[in-house]
Design a protein around this motif. Structure first.
Motif, PDB file in Angstrom:
ATOM      1  N   UNK A 189       0.830  -1.210   0.000  1.00 16.93           N
ATOM      2  CA  UNK A 189       0.000   0.000   0.000  1.00 16.93           C
ATOM      3  C   UNK A 189       0.856   1.248   0.000  1.00 16.93           C
ATOM      4  N   UNK A 190       1.868   1.261   0.852  1.00 19.66           N
ATOM      5  CA  UNK A 190       2.753   2.428   0.949  1.00 19.66           C
ATOM      6  C   UNK A 190       3.471   2.655  -0.375  1.00 19.66           C
ATOM      7  N   UNK A 191       3.867   1.534  -1.001  1.00 22.18           N
ATOM      8  CA  UNK A 191       4.556   1.643  -2.297  1.00 22.18           C
ATOM      9  C   UNK A 191       3.643   2.252  -3.363  1.00 22.18           C
ATOM     10  N   UNK A 192       2.378   1.770  -3.385  1.00 20.28           N
ATOM     11  CA  UNK A 192       1.427   2.287  -4.399  1.00 20.28           C
ATOM     12  C   UNK A 192       1.178   3.781  -4.170  1.00 20.28           C
ATOM     13  N   UNK A 193       1.002   4.121  -2.879  1.00 19.88           N
ATOM     14  CA  UNK A 193       0.732   5.534  -2.550  1.00 19.88           C
ATOM     15  C   UNK A 193       1.877   6.435  -3.014  1.00 19.88           C
ATOM     16  N   UNK A 194       3.107   5.977  -2.762  1.00 20.93           N
ATOM     17  CA  UNK A 194       4.277   6.764  -3.189  1.00 20.93           C
ATOM     18  C   UNK A 194       4.304   6.918  -4.706  1.00 20.93           C
ATOM     19  N   UNK A 195       3.982   5.795  -5.367  1.00 24.73           N
ATOM     20  CA  UNK A 195       4.017   5.810  -6.828  1.00 24.73           C
ATOM     21  C   UNK A 195       2.997   6.842  -7.378  1.00 24.73           C
ATOM     22  N   UNK A 196       1.792   6.798  -6.803  1.00 21.90           N
ATOM     23  CA  UNK A 196       0.732   7.724  -7.288  1.00 21.90           C
ATOM     24  C   UNK A 196       1.124   9.174  -7.020  1.00 21.90           C
ATOM     25  N   UNK A 197       1.735   9.381  -5.842  1.00 17.11           N
ATOM     26  CA  UNK A 197       2.115  10.758  -5.477  1.00 17.11           C
ATOM     27  C   UNK A 197       3.124  11.349  -6.454  1.00 17.11           C
ATOM     28  N   UNK A 198       3.856  10.466  -7.124  1.00 18.25           N
ATOM     29  CA  UNK A 198       4.867  10.954  -8.068  1.00 18.25           C
ATOM     30  C   UNK A 198       4.253  11.378  -9.412  1.00 18.25           C
ATOM     31  N   UNK A 199       2.994  11.042  -9.659  1.00 13.31           N
ATOM     32  CA  UNK A 199       2.358  11.470 -10.921  1.00 13.31           C
ATOM     33  C   UNK A 199       2.353  13.007 -10.966  1.00 13.31           C
ATOM     34  N   UNK A 200       2.696  13.590 -12.106  1.00 15.42           N
ATOM     35  CA  UNK A 200       2.784  15.065 -12.166  1.00 15.42           C
ATOM     36  C   UNK A 200       1.445  15.773 -11.919  1.00 15.42           C
ATOM     37  N   UNK A 201       0.328  15.072 -12.194  1.00 16.30           N
ATOM     38  CA  UNK A 201      -0.986  15.716 -12.065  1.00 16.30           C
ATOM     39  C   UNK A 201      -1.487  15.720 -10.629  1.00 16.30           C
ATOM     40  N   UNK A 202      -0.848  14.918  -9.762  1.00 13.71           N
ATOM     41  CA  UNK A 202      -1.447  14.637  -8.457  1.00 13.71           C
ATOM     42  C   UNK A 202      -1.019  15.652  -7.396  1.00 13.71           C
ATOM     43  N   UNK A 230      -3.754  18.549  -9.182  1.00  7.55           N
ATOM     44  CA  UNK A 230      -3.211  19.908  -9.062  1.00  7.55           C
ATOM     45  C   UNK A 230      -4.015  20.866  -9.949  1.00  7.55           C
ATOM     46  N   UNK A 231      -3.904  22.182  -9.641  1.00  4.11           N
ATOM     47  CA  UNK A 231      -4.508  23.205 -10.523  1.00  4.11           C
ATOM     48  C   UNK A 231      -3.889  23.053 -11.907  1.00  4.11           C
ATOM     49  N   UNK A 232      -4.683  23.203 -12.896  1.00  4.65           N
ATOM     50  CA  UNK A 232      -4.172  23.073 -14.268  1.00  4.65           C
ATOM     51  C   UNK A 232      -4.382  21.668 -14.813  1.00  4.65           C
ATOM     52  N   UNK A 233      -4.567  20.716 -13.891  1.00  5.22           N
ATOM     53  CA  UNK A 233      -4.859  19.340 -14.334  1.00  5.22           C
ATOM     54  C   UNK A 233      -6.298  18.956 -13.999  1.00  5.22           C
ATOM     55  N   UNK A 234      -7.027  19.955 -13.423  1.00  8.23           N
ATOM     56  CA  UNK A 234      -8.413  19.651 -13.049  1.00  8.23           C
ATOM     57  C   UNK A 234      -9.317  19.794 -14.261  1.00  8.23           C
ATOM     58  N   UNK A 235      -9.051  18.952 -15.221  1.00  6.61           N
ATOM     59  CA  UNK A 235      -9.860  18.958 -16.448  1.00  6.61           C
ATOM     60  C   UNK A 235      -9.822  17.552 -17.036  1.00  6.61           C
ATOM     61  N   UNK A 236     -10.530  17.389 -18.139  1.00  8.55           N
ATOM     62  CA  UNK A 236     -10.639  16.032 -18.667  1.00  8.55           C
ATOM     63  C   UNK A 236      -9.285  15.486 -19.117  1.00  8.55           C
ATOM     64  N   UNK A 237      -8.393  16.357 -19.579  1.00 14.01           N
ATOM     65  CA  UNK A 237      -7.060  15.903 -20.022  1.00 14.01           C
ATOM     66  C   UNK A 237      -6.256  15.388 -18.827  1.00 14.01           C
TER      67      UNK A 237
END
Lengths: 295, 215
Positions: free
Chosen positions: A71-84, A127-134
């Motif tokens: 779980x911790x590994x997945x959470x870290x991985x998701x946090x690294x996404x530029x949109x998150x 993040x702001x700027x990613x709050x859209x369908x893209x």
């Protein structure tokens, strides 16, 4: 140039033909009400879109029996996404507690269920700027690449449709706006032309004693601007009445949709109404006097 | 003061109103332009205040060629020329005061100055006691006096008069002519178009016939 003299002349001109001036103001008001109503609709549709976009989140439901380390590994991985911007873990227990809380006195319906059928999940906020369908598309594509993620839930598809509808409304609005602008200017221009006809004698005399064309025209310009402003005042009255009516009858529905963040008559629309009203009135009279009077 | 050199005025398809007009009027002169109806008297006056432009020829006022004045310059010429029209061109629903004040309003004079000058002029035409009356309530002779007042309010260098006694009885006509002569006596060049030869007496007269000067 003496402003008071010209204002006096314009006022006298309007007093001489009160009915025709009133009718012109009402006509302008009708055009402006349509135009203003559309503007208000557009402003609020944009607000709604922004509000919905800012609340966009993706819920990634997890498969059963995932270790705490994973779980911790997945959470870290998701946090690294530029949109998150933020990742919140909702355990199976948290999900059940939240459901029970949501159901409140109806929570007894869960009594018959053995164990906890709800999956654990990550709630991912963008993040702001990613709050859209893209932005949603980017995140969901990456999440699908993670084995432990079972299912995704997000509002991207309908948001995309909503954005498309707003774009169409904006385009239609521009076309409607042009038509309304032209019709308003035509009304003012015809009114001024009519008043010109009724005051031809006076204009003729002024011309012959040495008045410049500008000197003769200025009071008519003022009249045009005043007619436009009067039209805007009437349009504002109509829109304020419509606002009261809508709020009285649909207040709760609108609150639900906009979360209290609705302004049926926002200040931008009021400023637009008065600016356009005065400008159209002025330009309408400029058009009608373009080639008149000759020297 | 006024010079017309080989002036022609033709309307539409060859209708000639004035033909080869050569005329010089000195400063301070009192001149009659006379002739039958349709002889071109009114057209000649219109050329002088630029309501019409000559088809050819030259018109000089104070050595300035007014036939080629730019449209934007015409209002400034008109402020120096007083015109009394045959149909008066008064605003019938306005007061005597309002009508006479128009040229001064156009000049942008302060209200007090306008009031003073209008009162003075109305004394000259003997209407000062009635200045708040509407023009529509006046007789033809009185309306003519208002037209005279409006034409001279601005102390013009030239006064153009079209048929001053056309619709007046002889007593009122004499009164109007007396006022015009007193204006001329103060140095205003005065040009009067009339078909009435009895008005001329011992003044200079230019006779027009079918658009030409015959004497």
């Amino acid at each position: 140039m003496r402003p008071l003299y010209f204002i006096g002349k314009a006022a006298a001109g309007m007093r001489n033909a009160p009915l025709i001036n009133l009718l012109a103001a009402v006509n302008i008001a009708l055009s402006l009400t349509l135009f203003g109503g559309f503007l208000v609709g557009l402003i609020n549709a944009n607000r709604l879109a922004e509000r919905l976009e800012s609340r966009l989140e993706v819920v990634a439901y997890l498969k059963e029996r995932i270790s705490t380390a994973s779980l911790a590994g997945i959470e870290d991985e998701i946090k690294k996404f530029p949109e998150v911007r933020e990742v919140v873990y909702i355990s199976k227990e948290d999900a059940l507690a939240s459901l029970k809380k949501g159901l409140a006195e109806d929570s007894s319906i869960l009594d018959g269920i053995e164990g906890n059928p709800l999956p654990a999940s990550f709630v991912i906020r963008l993040r702001d700027g990613f709050q859209n369908s893209a932005g949603i598309k980017g995140v969901t594509a990456r999440l699908r690449g993670i084995d432990s993620v079972d299912e995704l839930q997000y509002g991207g598809q309908w948001l995309e449709k909503f954005s498309a509808i707003i774009s169409i409304i904006k385009f239609g609005g521009a076309a409607l706006g042009v038509i309304l602008i032209l019709s308003t200017m035509l009304i003012v221009s015809n009114t001024i032309r009519f008043t010109l006809q009724t005051r031809m004698e006076e204009i003729e005399v002024m011309r012959l004693v040495g008045a410049t064309p500008l000197f003769i025209r200025v009071p008519f310009f003022i009249e045009g601007a005043v007619l436009g402003t009067l039209g805007a005042i009437l349009a504002y009255g109509a829109m304020a009445a419509a606002k009261g009516f809508i709020e009285y009858n649909l207040g709760n529905e609108l609150k639900l949709l906009f979360g209290g963040d609705i302004d049926i008559l926002p200040y931008q629309a009021i400023i637009g109404l008065f600016t356009f009203g005065m400008a159209f009135g002025l330009f309408g009279s400029v058009i009608s006097l373009w080639r008149f009077p000759k020297a | 003061m006024i010079q017309l050199i080989s002036v022609y005025k033709t309307y539409g398809q060859g209708i000639t109103s004035l033909s080869n007009i050569n005329l010089a009027i000195k400063k301070g002169e009192f001149v009659f332009i006379t002739g039958a109806s349709g002889s071109g008297k009114t057209t000649l006056l219109k050329l002088l205040y630029c309501e019409e432009r000559p088809t050819s020829g030259q018109i000089l006022i104070n050595r300035q060629a007014v036939d080629s004045l730019k449209i934007s310059e015409i209002p400034y010429l008109r402020r120096r020329i007083g015109v009394i029209f045959q149909d008066f061109k008064l605003l019938s629903e306005r007061t005597i005061f309002d009508n006479v004040a128009i040229p001064l309003e156009v000049l942008g004079l302060p209200r007090e100055e306008i009031v003073k000058r209008v009162q003075d002029v109305l004394k000259k035409v003997r209407l000062h006691h009635r200045m708040e009356e509407k023009v529509s309530s006046l007789s033809s002779g009185e309306q003519q006096k208002v037209a005279v007042g409006r034409a001279i309010i601005n102390d013009p260098m030239i006064l153009l008069v079209d048929e001053p006694t056309g619709s007046l009885d002889s007593g009122t006509g004499d009164e109007i002519m007396e006022i015009l002569r007193s204006v001329n006596a103060r140095g205003t060049t005065t040009v009067i178009a009339t078909h009435n030869r009895f008005l001329i007496k011992d003044s200079r007269a230019v006779v027009l016939e079918k658009g030409r000067i015959v004497s």
